[in-house]
Design an enzyme around this catalytic site. Structure first.
Site, short mmCIF file in Angstrom:
data_model
loop_
_atom_site.label_atom_id
_atom_site.label_comp_id
_atom_site.label_asym_id
_atom_site.label_seq_id
_atom_site.Cartn_x
_atom_site.Cartn_y
_atom_site.Cartn_z
N SER A 24 1.65 -7.32 -0.84
CA SER A 24 2.37 -8.31 -0.05
C SER A 24 1.70 -9.68 0.06
O SER A 24 2.38 -10.66 0.36
CB SER A 24 2.77 -7.75 1.32
OG SER A 24 1.71 -7.76 2.22
N THR A 78 1.81 -4.38 4.27
CA THR A 78 1.73 -4.72 5.69
C THR A 78 1.18 -6.13 5.95
O THR A 78 1.40 -6.68 7.03
CB THR A 78 0.86 -3.70 6.45
OG1 THR A 78 -0.45 -3.70 5.89
CG2 THR A 78 1.47 -2.31 6.39
N THR A 100 0.82 -1.21 0.00
CA THR A 100 0.00 0.00 0.00
C THR A 100 0.85 1.26 0.00
O THR A 100 0.48 2.28 -0.57
CB THR A 100 -0.94 -0.04 1.24
OG1 THR A 100 -1.81 -1.15 1.06
CG2 THR A 100 -1.76 1.22 1.38
N1 ASP Z 1 -2.80 -5.44 1.14
C1 ASP Z 1 -1.70 -4.52 1.30
C2 ASP Z 1 -0.40 -5.27 1.15
O1 ASP Z 1 0.00 -5.94 2.09
C3 ASP Z 1 -1.79 -3.91 2.62
C4 ASP Z 1 -0.70 -2.94 2.94
O2 ASP Z 1 0.30 -2.80 2.32
O3 ASP Z 1 -0.88 -2.28 3.96
O4 ASP Z 1 0.23 -5.19 0.14
#
Ligand code: ASP
Length: 322
Positions: free
Chosen positions: A54, A87, A12
């Site tokens: 991720s 995340t 993100t």
């Molecule tokens: N779905 C996103 C990821 O992990 C969430 C984030 O980056 O906060 O790529």
């Protein structure tokens, strides 16, 4: 001034939201404009290693990331490394790096809960806080660190606790080991030990299951029918399982497939306390391996790494008590 390598992997922190509220990866990393303003903290060298959400990360990609960091740090003499990451699986990448890297410079992983053009986007701030941490002499020798929301956590203890709150990364039971302020970086704890494993590949297959009331051996037998090198099971409380799970576990153990026990409780460690059928004491007697506070997803990565070194039960048990 120190020179810090910033390695992007996506998430993100590197995404944008469109008019319909859809959040997707951006061709150009929006963090470039933040990086331009970082020159007062450190010289920054950027490596656009990946641009993935991720949930698309795999242990193989995490392993390549560890190799890339080792190569870059030894070649270019960087004073620290910051990795930007989604995340969702951030704690897994950070922990695997923690197990694989033994560097003399700080390694910090960061991310963001809000994409780059959302109001209150936390990515640029987290990147700045991470850079300050990676440039701090005191951050050396503490293992891989996670910096978000002005808190510094260890890769071993941190976990994503909230689906959307920017204070999502917490270390249940132990708390953060430091804080990032406008003036600098303050550490108030130091991890007592750091383990690292020199492995040249990561190809072992380990499954992760969570115990539930009324669970039986069906799913364990189904997993046993796949190519598997090990199983991690998130047990109840201090490390107990429903009795109907035991025959399936025994069949796996008979085939020399190691089973590692963690707790589905967010704090505490598993112990061989209860002697009833399925209780921790019985599981220990059967040969199940006990852990010391890792969550399921991290224990899975650790078992993958450990199995590249040994299949010996006693050695695996020693590794899991470190
Ligand atoms: N779905 C996103 C990821 O992990 C969430 C984030 O980056 O906060 O790529």
């Amino acid at each position: 001034m120190k020179t810090i390598l910033v390695l992007h992997t996506g998430g993100t922190i590197a995404m944008r939201e469109d008019e319909q509220g859809k959040i997707e990866p951006n061709a150009t990393n929006p963090l470039y404009s933040t990086i331009e303003s970082l020159s007062t903290i450190a010289n920054v060298v950027v490596d656009d290693f990946l641009n993935l959400p991720s949930p698309h990360m795999t242990p193989a990609l995490m392993f390549s990331l560890s190799q890339r960091i080792k190569e870059q740090v030894s070649k270019e003499n960087f004073n620290g490394v910051v990795i930007t990451h989604g995340t969702d699986t951030l704690e897994e990448t950070a922990y695997l790096l923690d197990l694989l890297l033994d560097l003399h410079v700080p390694v910090v992983v960061t991310g963001a809960m809000r994409s780059s053009n959302e109001l209150g986007a936390d990515g640029p701030h987290n990147l700045i806080a991470s850079l300050k941490t990676a440039a701090s002499d005191e951050a050396t020798g503490k293992g891989v660190l996670i910096v978000l929301n002005d808190e510094i956590h260890t890769a071993k203890n941190v976990t994503k606790t909230h689906t959307s709150n920017i204070a999502t990364f917490q270390s249940p039971q132990y708390g953060p080991i430091g804080t990032v302020t406008k003036r600098g970086v303050i550490f108030h704890h130091t991890p007592v030990r750091h383990e690292s494993y020199a492995i040249t590949k990561l190809e072992t297959k380990v499954a992760l299951l969570k115990a539930y009331a009324g669970m039986d051996s069906t799913i364990i037998d189904a997993i046993a029918g796949t190519e598997i090198d090990g199983l991690v099971i998130e047990a109840f409380g201090q490390g107990n399982l429903p009795p109907a799970v035991v025959p399936g576990l025994q069949r796996l153990l008979n085939r020399n497939i190691p089973i590692v026990l963690v707790s589905r409780s967010v704090s505490g460690i598993v112990q061989d306390t209860y002697a009833y059928e399925g209780g921790g004491r019985k599981l220990k007697e059967m040969g199940v391996i006990f852990t010391n506070g890792l969550n399921g997803q991290k224990a899975r990565l650790k078992l993958m790494v450990a199995l590249e070194k040994t299949k010996n039960h006693a050695e695996l048990q020693t590794i899991f008590l470190m």
